[in-house]
Design an enzyme around this catalytic site. Structure first.
Site, short mmCIF file in Angstrom:
data_model
loop_
_atom_site.label_atom_id
_atom_site.label_comp_id
_atom_site.label_asym_id
_atom_site.label_seq_id
_atom_site.Cartn_x
_atom_site.Cartn_y
_atom_site.Cartn_z
N MET A 1 0.77 -1.09 0.05
CA MET A 1 0.02 0.12 0.02
C MET A 1 0.90 1.11 0.09
O MET A 1 1.97 1.09 0.49
CB MET A 1 -1.06 0.11 1.16
CG MET A 1 -1.94 -1.04 1.27
SD MET A 1 -3.13 -0.68 0.02
CE MET A 1 -4.18 -2.33 0.36
N CYS A 2 0.43 2.32 -0.47
CA CYS A 2 0.92 3.69 -0.49
C CYS A 2 0.74 4.23 0.86
O CYS A 2 -0.07 4.00 1.88
CB CYS A 2 0.64 4.30 -1.71
SG CYS A 2 0.72 3.65 -3.22
N GLU A 3 1.25 5.47 0.99
CA GLU A 3 0.97 6.44 2.02
C GLU A 3 0.63 7.63 1.58
O GLU A 3 1.42 8.16 0.67
CB GLU A 3 2.34 6.36 3.15
CG GLU A 3 2.39 5.17 3.95
CD GLU A 3 3.18 5.26 5.19
OE1 GLU A 3 3.12 6.43 5.93
OE2 GLU A 3 3.73 4.36 5.58
#
Length: 261
Positions: A1-3
């Site tokens: 996942m990204c942030e």
């Protein structure tokens, strides 16, 4: 996942401290090494920076960290690719014009089966995130008008976000420069800093700032992130399905949507 990282403030404020902490997670203390981007509103204009390299090693990111670009609304994203190749066209945040304003969008999550309905806006890259952004703006363009009250537009955004969340993970940052809309399905946290200000230390690198020395007693600055960036402050954790509308550092609307509704 990204942030994700966003800021909403009542006075032009730089993002250097928070941005420095986030960029360490882009290939150093975290796995999000597949590109990064940040957009700063300056009036109705947007100053944006994108790079397909890891933010922890990016010379451009170092420039942004040390150059105090002041803004009332900013949106930042570090990418861990799961849909779409690693390239500049696939780096967030994405930007489009609607009703004479630039809209900025960043997304954390994955909707692997999502198919946009098509319309005026089309994606340039190959991410599901950009397809979502185009789909969202096409819905707004078809069902709302530029003079509609903000509350009506936000109601549409909540309904759209809830529908997207039924198909996967949908953590959202969206702004038109006037306000910042945030929606959480899994992880999101915020902090609002106001007088009396104090010091704060980043989790991901040995950097401390004394906000009292950097602010005035009237300043209100809120930071919204995927994961808290500091070790010595109390962050407010979003609930699944929670959305908040921020303006000038304050929450002006909020609620919790049920994904099954």
């Amino acid at each position: 996942m990204c942030e994700l990282l966003a800021m909403s403030a009542n006075t032009p404020t730089d993002l250097c401290f928070s941005f420095t902490g986030l960029t360490r997670r882009g290939g150093e203390t975290g796995p999000h090494k597949d590109g990064w981007g940040v957009a700063f509103y300056e009036g109705k204009g947007v100053r944006s920076f994108h790079d397909s390299d890891a933010s922890a090693n990016s010379r451009l990111a170092q420039v942004v960290q040390t150059h105090p670009i002041k803004s009332e609304v900013a949106i930042c994203h570090i990418r861990q690719a799961n849909v779409g190749e690693i390239c500049l066209a696939n780096t967030h945040p994405f930007i489009r014009e609607l009703w004479g304003r630039y809209w900025v969008f960043a997304h954390n999550g994955q909707l692997s089966g999502f198919r946009a309905a098509g319309g005026f806006y089309e994606p340039v890259g190959s991410t599901d995130s950009e397809a979502l952004f185009c789909d969202l703006l096409n819905h707004l363009r078809s069902h709302c008008q530029r003079d509609h009250p903000t509350e009506q537009i936000v109601e549409r955004l909540v309904n759209l976000s809830t529908a997207y969340a039924r198909e996967g993970v949908f953590n959202l940052l969206l702004s038109n420069g006037d306000w910042l809309f945030t929606y959480c399905t899994t992880k999101m946290a915020s902090i609002t800093r106001r007088a009396p200000f104090g010091p704060a230390r980043l989790k991901d690198t040995d950097v401390t700032v004394d906000f009292e020395a950097e602010t005035t007693p009237n300043d209100i600055v809120s930071v919204i992130v995927t994961e808290p960036l500091t070790t010595d402050e109390k962050w407010d954790i979003y609930q699944p399905g929670e959305w908040r509308l921020w303006k000038k550092g304050e929450v002006v609307q909020s609620g919790i949507a049920k994904a099954g509704s």
